[in-house]
Scaffold this active site. Structure first.
Site, PDB file in Angstrom:
ATOM      1  N   CYS A  71       0.882  -1.181   0.000  1.00 54.45           N
ATOM      2  CA  CYS A  71       0.000   0.000   0.000  1.00 54.45           C
ATOM      3  C   CYS A  71       0.909   1.217   0.000  1.00 54.45           C
ATOM      4  O   CYS A  71       1.102   1.873   1.022  1.00 54.45           O
ATOM      5  CB  CYS A  71      -0.912  -0.005   1.220  1.00 54.45           C
ATOM      6  SG  CYS A  71      -2.050  -1.393   1.288  1.00 54.45           S
ATOM      7  N   ALA A  72       1.477   1.518  -1.153  1.00 55.92           N
ATOM      8  CA  ALA A  72       2.677   2.344  -1.215  1.00 55.92           C
ATOM      9  C   ALA A  72       2.466   3.858  -1.282  1.00 55.92           C
ATOM     10  O   ALA A  72       3.347   4.601  -0.858  1.00 55.92           O
ATOM     11  CB  ALA A  72       3.524   1.908  -2.412  1.00 55.92           C
ATOM     12  N   ALA A  73       1.370   4.331  -1.852  1.00 51.95           N
ATOM     13  CA  ALA A  73       1.235   5.773  -2.087  1.00 51.95           C
ATOM     14  C   ALA A  73       1.229   6.536  -0.751  1.00 51.95           C
ATOM     15  O   ALA A  73       0.699   6.037   0.226  1.00 51.95           O
ATOM     16  CB  ALA A  73      -0.038   6.051  -2.867  1.00 51.95           C
ATOM     17  N   PRO A  74       1.816   7.721  -0.739  1.00 52.25           N
ATOM     18  CA  PRO A  74       2.431   8.474  -1.843  1.00 52.25           C
ATOM     19  C   PRO A  74       3.873   8.085  -2.165  1.00 52.25           C
ATOM     20  O   PRO A  74       4.485   8.677  -3.038  1.00 52.25           O
ATOM     21  CB  PRO A  74       2.355   9.916  -1.352  1.00 52.25           C
ATOM     22  CG  PRO A  74       2.474   9.801   0.137  1.00 52.25           C
ATOM     23  CD  PRO A  74       1.775   8.524   0.508  1.00 52.25           C
ATOM     24  N   GLY A  75       4.435   7.128  -1.413  1.00 50.41           N
ATOM     25  CA  GLY A  75       5.743   6.612  -1.789  1.00 50.41           C
ATOM     26  C   GLY A  75       6.894   6.999  -0.881  1.00 50.41           C
ATOM     27  O   GLY A  75       8.045   6.712  -1.201  1.00 50.41           O
TER      28      GLY A  75
ATOM     29  N   LYS B 141       7.749   5.802   2.117  1.00 48.51           N
ATOM     30  CA  LYS B 141       8.424   4.600   2.622  1.00 48.51           C
ATOM     31  C   LYS B 141       9.122   3.868   1.470  1.00 48.51           C
ATOM     32  O   LYS B 141      10.197   3.298   1.647  1.00 48.51           O
ATOM     33  CB  LYS B 141       7.430   3.668   3.311  1.00 48.51           C
ATOM     34  CG  LYS B 141       6.865   4.200   4.612  1.00 48.51           C
ATOM     35  CD  LYS B 141       5.888   3.213   5.221  1.00 48.51           C
ATOM     36  CE  LYS B 141       5.193   3.797   6.439  1.00 48.51           C
ATOM     37  NZ  LYS B 141       4.295   4.908   6.101  1.00 48.51           N
TER      38      LYS B 141
ATOM     39  N   ASP C  96      -0.580   0.348  -5.287  1.00 48.80           N
ATOM     40  CA  ASP C  96      -1.639   1.091  -4.603  1.00 48.80           C
ATOM     41  C   ASP C  96      -2.938   0.843  -5.348  1.00 48.80           C
ATOM     42  O   ASP C  96      -2.946   0.624  -6.565  1.00 48.80           O
ATOM     43  CB  ASP C  96      -1.339   2.590  -4.529  1.00 48.80           C
ATOM     44  CG  ASP C  96      -2.148   3.243  -3.407  1.00 48.80           C
ATOM     45  OD1 ASP C  96      -1.682   3.213  -2.249  1.00 48.80           O
ATOM     46  OD2 ASP C  96      -3.260   3.732  -3.675  1.00 48.80           O
TER      47      ASP C  96
ATOM     48  N   ASP D 159       1.871  -1.475   5.093  1.00 50.72           N
ATOM     49  CA  ASP D 159       1.422  -0.386   5.952  1.00 50.72           C
ATOM     50  C   ASP D 159      -0.070  -0.279   5.681  1.00 50.72           C
ATOM     51  O   ASP D 159      -0.501   0.372   4.736  1.00 50.72           O
ATOM     52  CB  ASP D 159       2.175   0.906   5.605  1.00 50.72           C
ATOM     53  CG  ASP D 159       1.860   2.022   6.574  1.00 50.72           C
ATOM     54  OD1 ASP D 159       1.619   1.730   7.762  1.00 50.72           O
ATOM     55  OD2 ASP D 159       1.850   3.185   6.156  1.00 50.72           O
TER      56      ASP D 159
ATOM     57  N   CYS E 112      -1.172   3.007  11.590  1.00 52.06           N
ATOM     58  CA  CYS E 112      -1.090   4.252  12.365  1.00 52.06           C
ATOM     59  C   CYS E 112      -2.296   4.336  13.302  1.00 52.06           C
ATOM     60  O   CYS E 112      -2.921   5.380  13.441  1.00 52.06           O
ATOM     61  CB  CYS E 112      -0.993   5.475  11.455  1.00 52.06           C
ATOM     62  SG  CYS E 112      -2.380   5.675  10.331  1.00 52.06           S
TER      63      CYS E 112
END
Length: 197
Positions: free
Chosen positions: A20-24, A26, A44, A89, A138
């Site tokens: 779940c990468a966006a916005p990138g 990490k 994403d 994440d 989070c």
């Protein structure tokens, strides 16, 4: 939010999946840890967010990130067993970031806390034997964190928790760590580190 990538600790030449990468942020952090050597597949759900990942990588001169729109909730068998390290994440209730997203408190109800997807078989499938899975959120809600990881470990006995620490500031317990905002003057966060035996 930089801690999950540090816990995953990708090395040069690794093949990494950021689910779940966006916005990138990490994703690019991991690429820099890898010295731009290896491969990172960054997924994403939303196609319009893929350009954020690509733009961040381009600004930093990173060439190992391959970003694409993919629903992490749907298995992709061609990639099972292909990754040294997987970062999820996960989408969550966001209760750990209330200090700078106060509107969350007005939009969350108790019943909403059950809507977030569990760690599922497909996550286990992407990791190579001997590979690592880091799951982070989070939120401070145990139902999305410790309870979910314990259930995952019951259902996937090839995985075992790995202990980790943040220097001398904090140590994990059973491969899991909840960071309360006052402890490190940060957002509230949860991280679990799991090894596929």
């Amino acid at each position: 939010s930089m801690i999950p990538a540090a816990v995953l600790s990708p090395k040069e030449g690794d093949r990494v999946l950021d689910m779940c990468a966006a916005p990138g942020s990490k994703t690019t952090q991991m690429a820099e840890m890898m010295k731009n050597k290896g491969t990172i597949d960054a997924w994403d759900l939303y196609p319009h967010k893929i350009s954020l990942i690509k733009n961040n990588a381009k600004k930093l001169g990173i060439s190992i990130i391959h970003a694409g729109a993919r629903d992490s909730g749907k298995p992709f068998p061609a990639l099972f067993g292909r990754y040294d390290k997987v970062l999820l994440d996960a989408p969550c209730s966001g209760l750990g970031v209330l200090s700078h997203k106060p509107e969350i408190r007005w939009h969350r109800k108790e019943e909403d806390l059950n809507e977030f997807p569990p760690l599922q078989e497909k996550l286990a499938s992407y990791v190579k034997e001997g590979g690592l899975l880091v799951y982070s959120t989070c939120t401070l809600n145990p139902a999305e964190n410790e309870d979910r990881v314990r259930q995952f470990l019951k259902e996937h006995q090839k995985f075992t928790p790995l202990e980790f620490s943040l220097g001398d500031q904090k140590k994990s317990a059973d491969g899991m760590m909840t960071i309360l905002p006052y402890e490190l003057h940060s957002d509230g966060f949860f991280i679990a580190k799991l090894l596929k035996k």
